[in-house]
Design a protein around this motif. Structure first.
Motif, short mmCIF file in Angstrom:
data_model
loop_
_atom_site.label_atom_id
_atom_site.label_comp_id
_atom_site.label_asym_id
_atom_site.label_seq_id
_atom_site.Cartn_x
_atom_site.Cartn_y
_atom_site.Cartn_z
N CYS A 193 0.82 -1.22 0.00
CA CYS A 193 0.00 0.00 0.00
C CYS A 193 0.85 1.26 0.00
O CYS A 193 0.68 2.16 0.83
N ILE A 201 -6.24 0.80 -5.20
CA ILE A 201 -7.44 0.84 -4.35
C ILE A 201 -8.42 1.88 -4.89
O ILE A 201 -9.63 1.62 -5.00
N ALA A 214 -6.87 -4.32 1.70
CA ALA A 214 -5.52 -3.77 1.64
C ALA A 214 -4.59 -4.58 2.52
O ALA A 214 -4.92 -4.86 3.68
N ALA A 225 -4.65 3.46 3.42
CA ALA A 225 -5.41 2.66 2.46
C ALA A 225 -6.90 2.73 2.75
O ALA A 225 -7.72 2.79 1.82
N ALA A 230 -10.17 1.39 0.88
CA ALA A 230 -10.15 -0.01 1.29
C ALA A 230 -11.28 -0.27 2.28
O ALA A 230 -11.52 0.52 3.20
N THR A 233 -8.54 -4.27 6.01
CA THR A 233 -7.08 -4.23 6.00
C THR A 233 -6.52 -5.47 6.68
O THR A 233 -7.15 -6.03 7.59
#
Length: 366
Positions: A193, A201, A214, A225, A230, A233
């Motif tokens: 990222c 993204i 992400a 992110a 996103a 995560t």
């Protein structure tokens, strides 16, 4: 008459960069001189400095740039002095087998300026020839490029924002939309990222992906992110990313996995984190010594597609103006990629901040 300007040069492998006086020749046929207004500090520039691309030192670094055309050579009709342009490193030829088959984003004969910029000699004349990063060399007050590397865009957009389309942002958005073919309702995982991964993204969100996962080892990057779009995560330092992605996709894996690191171990994670018949997109840039080993039966048995994304498989004349329009409409926020603006003399410090992972993009403003 040739002009002397200041530019950032990488003199040798892993040596500190320095600001040097360089000589810019008058544009020849098919060439243009562009006055640079802004240029992003991209990880590819660090690769050049480290010798990870090739050994054609000294390099004139910088390639993620926007500026104003100052002069053009004979036969140039697509751009004129005064045009605000984003520079691209894949100026299509229009004549190769890819172009003639209607696939210019795969152009096999992209071109750069034929003349070379040089370090200014002690007498003011040209000395050592410079290798411009990705055929551009835009950490400089002015640079010489092929006219086809100049893509006109709306001058209402700030150059520090527009210039980012010249590499990282375009590579990531294009990896999702053009190469990966992300569609409405798809699940997408992005491994890595940084600037390119975050752009992937943004591209996945723009394309209508329902779930965007992400993956990174840095919680700061994962926070960014999320701000970029996103929905989930995964910190792969503490969690197995393959298992986490499968768990977040009903046990199947993602429809599209975008690898934005460029390492064998993260590529293998991407390969096994995709659904059957899913797509893996490699947009991270490996170094020459890297090797990949996968069971061939798994490649066969899982089906789908393993793709590499060249510059987000973009066509600059089509994609740059479109993304600028989307930014102006508020549908994407290109300004979110700019962490800081710096001067030419701060590029070495920007590389250090990049290694520490606390910037998305440092942008040189001239």
């Amino acid at each position: 008459m040739p002009q002397q300007v200041q530019g950032v040069v990488a003199p040798g492998r892993n040596e500190p960069v320095r600001v040097e006086t360089i000589l810019i020749p008058d544009p020849g046929p098919g060439e243009a001189v562009v006055r640079i207004q802004a240029c992003g500090v991209c990880h590819t520039d660090l690769h050049y400095k480290q010798g990870g691309i090739n050994d054609d030192f000294p390099f004139l670094l910088g390639h993620e740039a926007a500026g104003v055309v100052e002069s053009v050579g004979a036969g140039v009709t697509d751009v004129a002095p005064g045009d605000f342009v984003v520079l691209n490193w894949r100026a299509v030829c229009g004549q190769c087998r890819a172009c003639l088959r209607g696939r210019p984003w795969y152009c096999f004969d992209t071109h750069n300026a034929k003349q070379r910029m040089t370090l200014a000699g002690t007498s003011g004349a040209g000395g050592t020839e410079l290798s411009p990063a990705l055929g551009i060399g835009a950490f400089a007050e002015k640079t010489l490029v092929a006219a086809g590397q100049c893509t006109k865009v709306d001058p209402a957009v700030a150059p520090e924002i527009a210039g980012l389309l010249g590499c990282g942002v375009m590579a990531g958005i294009g990896a999702a939309i053009n190469t990966g073919g992300v569609g409405r309702g798809d699940s997408v995982a992005v491994i890595g990222c940084g600037g390119v991964g975050d752009a992937a993204i943004v591209g996945s969100r723009l394309a209508g992906a329902a779930r965007i996962i992400a993956v990174d080892i840095d919680d700061r990057k994962l926070d960014t992110a999320r701000r970029m779009g996103a929905t989930h995560t995964v910190n792969s330092r503490t969690d197995d990313p393959v298992e986490a992605i499968r768990e977040l996709t009903g046990g199947f894996g993602a429809d599209v996995v975008i690898e934005a690191v460029g390492r064998p171990e993260t590529y293998e994670q991407a390969f096994y984190a995709r659904d059957l018949a899913g797509t893996v997109v490699l947009v991270g840039v490996p170094t020459p010594e890297m090797r990949l080993e996968l069971p061939l039966l798994d490649v066969f048995g899982r089906g789908g597609a393993l793709k590499s994304s060249w510059y987000g498989d973009c066509l600059p004349s089509r994609d740059f103006p479109m993304l600028i329009d989307l930014h102006q409409q508020g549908r994407i926020d290109l300004g979110a990629f700019v962490t800081e603006t710096i001067g030419l003399g701060d590029v070495e410090k920007a590389f250090a901040r990049m290694r520490e992972g606390d910037v998305l993009r440092s942008v040189v403003v001239l």
